[in-house]
Design an enzyme around this catalytic site. Sequence first.
Site, PDB file in Angstrom:
ATOM      1  N   TRP A 168      -6.028   0.693   6.788  1.00 51.04           N
ATOM      2  CA  TRP A 168      -5.876   2.593   6.122  1.00 51.04           C
ATOM      3  C   TRP A 168      -7.261   3.124   6.248  1.00 51.04           C
ATOM      4  O   TRP A 168      -6.827   4.155   5.691  1.00 51.04           O
ATOM      5  CB  TRP A 168      -5.046   2.247   5.117  1.00 51.04           C
ATOM      6  CG  TRP A 168      -5.163   1.502   4.365  1.00 51.04           C
ATOM      7  CD1 TRP A 168      -3.956   0.901   3.562  1.00 51.04           C
ATOM      8  CD2 TRP A 168      -5.418   1.944   3.255  1.00 51.04           C
ATOM      9  NE1 TRP A 168      -4.588  -0.330   3.130  1.00 51.04           N
ATOM     10  CE2 TRP A 168      -5.450   0.683   1.943  1.00 51.04           C
ATOM     11  CE3 TRP A 168      -6.573   2.320   2.310  1.00 51.04           C
ATOM     12  CZ2 TRP A 168      -6.074   0.482   0.775  1.00 51.04           C
ATOM     13  CZ3 TRP A 168      -7.217   2.645   1.593  1.00 51.04           C
ATOM     14  CH2 TRP A 168      -6.667   1.292   0.301  1.00 51.04           C
ATOM     15  N   GLU A 195       5.389  -0.025  -4.846  1.00 48.76           N
ATOM     16  CA  GLU A 195       4.411   1.211  -4.931  1.00 48.76           C
ATOM     17  C   GLU A 195       4.846   2.650  -4.985  1.00 48.76           C
ATOM     18  O   GLU A 195       4.404   3.399  -4.103  1.00 48.76           O
ATOM     19  CB  GLU A 195       3.635   0.970  -3.766  1.00 48.76           C
ATOM     20  CG  GLU A 195       2.594  -0.476  -3.231  1.00 48.76           C
ATOM     21  CD  GLU A 195       1.717  -0.227  -2.412  1.00 48.76           C
ATOM     22  OE1 GLU A 195       2.132   0.602  -1.748  1.00 48.76           O
ATOM     23  OE2 GLU A 195       0.730  -0.728  -2.220  1.00 48.76           O
ATOM     24  N   GLU A 244      -0.653  -7.489  -4.609  1.00 49.67           N
ATOM     25  CA  GLU A 244      -1.471  -7.386  -3.791  1.00 49.67           C
ATOM     26  C   GLU A 244      -2.931  -6.974  -3.436  1.00 49.67           C
ATOM     27  O   GLU A 244      -3.472  -6.080  -4.411  1.00 49.67           O
ATOM     28  CB  GLU A 244      -0.727  -5.802  -3.081  1.00 49.67           C
ATOM     29  CG  GLU A 244       0.886  -5.868  -2.851  1.00 49.67           C
ATOM     30  CD  GLU A 244       1.380  -5.116  -1.977  1.00 49.67           C
ATOM     31  OE1 GLU A 244       0.317  -4.048  -0.550  1.00 49.67           O
ATOM     32  OE2 GLU A 244       1.997  -4.535  -2.054  1.00 49.67           O
TER      33      GLU A 244
END
Length: 684
Positions: free
Chosen positions: A323, A158, A315
Amino acid sequence: MLTDSLHTLIPKLPAGLLYGGDYNPEQWPEAVWLEDARLMQAAGVNFISLGIFSWAKLEPEPGRYDFAWLDRVIDLLWSHQISLCLATATASPPAWFARLHPEGLAVGRAGDRFTHGSRQHYCPNSVAYRQASVRLITQLAQRYGRHPAVALWHINNELGCHINACYCDVCAAEFRHWLRRRYGSLEALNAAWGTAFWSQIYGDWSEIQLPNRTPTLGNPTQCLDHQRFVSDGLRAILLAETAAIRAVVPEAKITTNGVFTMKPADYRDWFQHCDVAALDCYPDPTLGLVEVRASALCNDHYRCFKDGLPFILMEQVTSQVNWRATNVLKQPGQMRALSYAALAHGADGIMFFQWRASRAGAEKFHGALLPHAGPDTRVHREVVQLGRELRSLTAIAGARTPARVALLQSWENHWALELPSKPATFDYGRTLAEFHTPLWNRNIALDVVSPDAPLTRYDVVIAPVLYVISPKQADSLRAFVAGGGTLLLTYFSGIVDEHEHIQLGGYPALLKDVLGLVVEEWQPLPPGASNGLRLLTSAPEAPAVPCHFFSEVVHPRGAEVLATFTKDFLAGQPALTRHRFGSGEAYYLATQPDAACLENWLADLLASRGITAPIQAAYGVEVCLRQGTEQEFLFVINHQSDPAPVNYGAWTGSADLLSPGTPVAATEELPGLAVRLLCRPRNK
Ligand SMILES: [Zn+2]
């Protein structure tokens, strides 16, 4: 090439569809690993991203490597027929890196330096970080590059999702180098940046700073160049890590995982350097169809990054993330439905973060394929069911998504449009969604492509708020319309060039001839304010359609007026026009209409070109077609909780790969969150 599967292009990948997730064995005692491998195999897992955050375990001291434990993990997984996307493990440098190279830690916009203790805390341009990364990767490539299990490399993780722009002195110097390469001379830079305004003229390269500490509006071209520099700087990490692998294993195949369609990273550019595009996508279940559509838009991007080549959903989460302020579960069946939605839009791999839910650390409340409560759980049973199904769907691998409509998007446009000091505060992502939603609602496939892409393969091109248009892009759009295509261009398009300088003489400057009009000025509509739009074909007593956000003063120069505004000084003036140009038509929409009106109008326009949904289904039922060489597949997914009617039309009697032996009836009430995957010979 048109139906190559990932396995064809990346031969060490498992055949068929990929299924698995991130595996972080360093979080667990070795005694757990065998159970992991057995449960993975039982769940149909055939592909694992390994070692993404393993740097500290792989190199406990600078230059002292410990690969023995990774040897055992890799051999264990391979002995259970599990292939690997082996990480370069560079996403989170060890504590010793911060101790030895404090200058390699990133600096925030306010000048504060980040510390060790989270992840991805490095400066993207740090020489020490780059050198330490390459040393580690070289070791990994030498040890594992030709291991039969290592099919693909997972570059970093990422990139840029937490820290994309660093404001340290190293980055400032690198920015100046980047600008020298771009402009060659200060004279050219001063011209491009329009520095005559506000006395900003530069006489020495050292005078140029990063745009983080200005009292008010910064120089917009400087800010735009900084965004280009940020994307290029992150891409440099991707390229450097790739080069380190290929220096050892020239034939190595690589990818990196993008995060949604993150603004700082021009993924369309980045993925040209990868063998396959990979997406991390975490829709918020509380937002229902809004996020289902947002995921679909992401999927449509990623499928098009490699010209239709299937991508990997690298993912997602089985249940809930950790989060958001409130982390709502995917309800039973929803993970499966969203996984099939990704497949429907062109994915050939369904992966998750992570295999086993953590006991400790910042993501211990993040869902996993194997929850804290173990395998005898609702989530894991769904994981096993999906794995079993995907194993039987090998025929889908490589199938393509045919689309006759293109939605134009570019990162350059995103960056420039959202710079401050505009007539209104633009949200490019929201605008793209406003034009993607009508087609998703009507189950009409679209590609998301750059304005620089070849357009002649499409029948209809939709270009919302294409603020930046280069002469080359204008020529491409002109040729597309002249050749018989249908273009829909919207408000605030064709305003500036690549330096963000206004194109003079009225808008959309380079396309006035194609649109047959000139826009003289604009009237933004503040939140809550609206104008009205009246289609000239509507009955006189029909109420006007509300329109919002933006309105413009449009002077037709050959264009036919299809709708007018109803209020204020714009009353009676054009809101929607059509211009026949060459063999095609160019529509111009000078405002943002009410969503239902836009959807109906677009559906009628597309239907007039013979572009309709493959079958008829209720709102919230997603229908997508993928075509292989010999067969074609229709995904029918009810994203709602309640049953919804579906009419299978020409697909009646087709086989449902998810319910073998029961051909689909002509109509049915498709249960909530149910999926059908119909298959029939392709009629070429
Ligand atoms: Zn830096």
